[in-house]
Every structure is written in C-alpha cells, then in structure tokens.
Motif scaffolding. Structure first.
Motif, PDB file in Angstrom:
ATOM      1  N   GLU A  23       0.837  -1.214   0.000  1.00 51.73           N
ATOM      2  CA  GLU A  23       0.000   0.000   0.000  1.00 51.73           C
ATOM      3  C   GLU A  23       0.866   1.256   0.000  1.00 51.73           C
ATOM      4  O   GLU A  23       0.605   2.200  -0.751  1.00 51.73           O
ATOM      5  CB  GLU A  23      -0.924  -0.007   1.215  1.00 51.73           C
ATOM      6  N   LEU A  24       1.900   1.262   0.821  1.00 48.54           N
ATOM      7  CA  LEU A  24       2.762   2.448   0.928  1.00 48.54           C
ATOM      8  C   LEU A  24       3.573   2.702  -0.331  1.00 48.54           C
ATOM      9  O   LEU A  24       3.758   3.837  -0.751  1.00 48.54           O
ATOM     10  CB  LEU A  24       3.706   2.303   2.126  1.00 48.54           C
ATOM     11  N   ILE A  33       9.886   5.575   2.340  1.00 47.93           N
ATOM     12  CA  ILE A  33       9.062   4.854   3.320  1.00 47.93           C
ATOM     13  C   ILE A  33       9.885   4.630   4.586  1.00 47.93           C
ATOM     14  O   ILE A  33      11.018   4.160   4.525  1.00 47.93           O
ATOM     15  CB  ILE A  33       8.573   3.509   2.749  1.00 47.93           C
ATOM     16  N   THR A  34       9.299   4.956   5.723  1.00 53.44           N
ATOM     17  CA  THR A  34       9.980   4.745   7.008  1.00 53.44           C
ATOM     18  C   THR A  34       9.376   3.536   7.718  1.00 53.44           C
ATOM     19  O   THR A  34       8.263   3.095   7.388  1.00 53.44           O
ATOM     20  CB  THR A  34       9.821   5.978   7.917  1.00 53.44           C
ATOM     21  N   THR A  39       4.773   0.440  10.315  1.00 53.61           N
ATOM     22  CA  THR A  39       4.148  -0.059  11.541  1.00 53.61           C
ATOM     23  C   THR A  39       2.762   0.562  11.761  1.00 53.61           C
ATOM     24  O   THR A  39       1.848  -0.125  12.220  1.00 53.61           O
ATOM     25  CB  THR A  39       5.052   0.193  12.768  1.00 53.61           C
ATOM     26  N   VAL A  40       2.614   1.825  11.417  1.00 52.56           N
ATOM     27  CA  VAL A  40       1.294   2.471  11.533  1.00 52.56           C
ATOM     28  C   VAL A  40       0.319   1.816  10.561  1.00 52.56           C
ATOM     29  O   VAL A  40      -0.816   1.477  10.916  1.00 52.56           O
ATOM     30  CB  VAL A  40       1.399   4.001  11.279  1.00 52.56           C
ATOM     31  N   ALA A  47       8.817  -2.852  17.657  1.00 54.65           N
ATOM     32  CA  ALA A  47       9.501  -4.055  18.144  1.00 54.65           C
ATOM     33  C   ALA A  47       9.059  -5.291  17.363  1.00 54.65           C
ATOM     34  O   ALA A  47       9.867  -6.179  17.071  1.00 54.65           O
ATOM     35  CB  ALA A  47       9.234  -4.245  19.631  1.00 54.65           C
ATOM     36  N   THR A  48       7.774  -5.326  17.010  1.00 55.05           N
ATOM     37  CA  THR A  48       7.255  -6.457  16.231  1.00 55.05           C
ATOM     38  C   THR A  48       7.901  -6.484  14.856  1.00 55.05           C
ATOM     39  O   THR A  48       8.316  -7.546  14.367  1.00 55.05           O
ATOM     40  CB  THR A  48       5.722  -6.377  16.105  1.00 55.05           C
ATOM     41  N   PHE A  49       7.999  -5.320  14.220  1.00 47.56           N
ATOM     42  CA  PHE A  49       8.655  -5.264  12.905  1.00 47.56           C
ATOM     43  C   PHE A  49      10.093  -5.764  13.019  1.00 47.56           C
ATOM     44  O   PHE A  49      10.533  -6.618  12.245  1.00 47.56           O
ATOM     45  CB  PHE A  49       8.645  -3.842  12.336  1.00 47.56           C
ATOM     46  N   TYR A  50      10.817  -5.230  14.005  1.00 48.02           N
ATOM     47  CA  TYR A  50      12.237  -5.573  14.147  1.00 48.02           C
ATOM     48  C   TYR A  50      12.452  -7.011  14.620  1.00 48.02           C
ATOM     49  O   TYR A  50      13.560  -7.544  14.480  1.00 48.02           O
ATOM     50  CB  TYR A  50      12.938  -4.586  15.081  1.00 48.02           C
TER      51      TYR A  50
END
Length: 197
Positions: A23-24, A33-34, A39-40, A47-50
């Motif tokens: 989507e981004l 993209i950050t 995460t948003v 933390a979940t992403f990492y």
C-alpha cells in the motif's frame, strides 16, 4: 500446538507487513518509506517489525526472493527436470516476476531492478543446481549460473525494449541455446530426465 500457533502468528504478522509495504509503495518511493510508516499502516509496533526484519532493505530482499522462489515452484511443481517445457516455464516465471513487482511497486520498480535481477538469478540458479546435481553433471554450478543469467538477461532485453522478440520467441531461443550447450535437455515428448528432489 504452541509452535504451530506461534508460526501462524508470525506468518500473519509478515503478511500484515507485506500488505502495508504494498500500500505504501503505491503512494511513495521505497526510499521515502519509514519503518514508522509501515508499523502504523500494519497496526503493529516497531519491536514487532524488528523481530522479523532488521530494516526495510532486509524486508525487500526477503520478499523479492520469496516471490521468485514461489513463482519457480508454482511453474515447476518443485520437480527438477530438464525439458523444453520447463525451460519455457522458467522464461515465463521471469516475465511474471517483473509484472508482479511492477504492479505492486510501480513507483519504485526501476530503482529496485538491480535487486530483482540478483534475487531471480539466485532463485533460478538454485533450481538448476538441484536439477544438474541430481543428474551428476560435471561443473553443474557453472551451467546453473550460465543458464540462470542467460534466461534472466534474455527476458530483460524485452522488458527494456532492446528486442521486439515475444515471450514465446525468447523461450524458443533459450531452449535452443541451453539444449545446444549440453546434451541433457529433452523435448517434452521424451521421458523426463531427473527426479523429484
């Protein structure tokens, strides 16, 4: 049971991250993209992403490789054989791979094409390594690298409009080139060489 639930949770989280990226990347270039954007969008915390990926570049590498492997497996059924039909299907895989990425990441497509090349050639090479190793071909790593690069670069000539050959014509040429380089390719009417691995 606990491991299965954890695996399902990990798979679902990765799916959310992938969907967020898709989507981004349709709204802005990949470079802009950050992790916070992701995460948003995915409704997860940092933390979940990492816990799944070191950064967005690792995510991109993993997702493009997974896509390449999935496409090859889908076209070959995971069976490593050397037939004209399989060579034609591998040519189709490279076209389809680029179409999928171009559709999902059209804004960043050109900037990530070097990565796409690396990942697809590596995935093709893995497939050819399995085929040729099982057939006890001498120098199988040389041939697998050569075939993988030939197929990818032939398709890329069409994608970059350096040739007007169609997908079918490119596939014909790859069958001829690969077939003439070693005598182990067979036509689709001949019993298959190689076995399921």
């Amino acid at each position: 049971m606990g491991l299965k639930v954890k695996h399902m949770r990990n798979t679902r989280t990765k799916d959310l991250i992938f969907e967020a990226f898709v989507e981004l990347v349709n709204e802005k270039d990949f470079e802009k993209i950050t992790i916070q954007n992701v995460t948003v969008q995915a409704r997860i915390n940092r933390a979940t992403f990492y816990s799944h990926f070191q950064d967005k570049y690792e995510f991109l590498e993993k997702s493009t490789m997974d896509s390449a492997i999935e496409l090859i497996h889908g076209q070959t059924g995971g069976i490593c054989v050397f037939t004209e039909e399989k060579i034609r299907k591998l040519v189709h895989v490279v076209f389809k791979y680029h179409q999928q990425v171009k559709t999902n990441c059209h804004r960043s497509y050109k900037s990530i094409t070097p990565l796409l090349r690396k990942q697809m050639i590596q995935a093709l090479q893995s497939y050819f390594n399995s085929c040729l190793h099982h057939m006890c071909v001498d120098d199988f790593t040389f041939y697998s690298q050569m075939y993988s690069t030939m197929i990818y670069d032939a398709v890329n000539l069409r994608l970059t409009e350096q040739t007007s050959l169609s997908e079918a014509e490119i596939a014909d040429k790859m069958v001829h080139l690969i077939g003439s380089s070693r005598p182990f390719i067979v036509d689709s009417q001949t019993p298959l060489i190689g076995q399921e691995h």
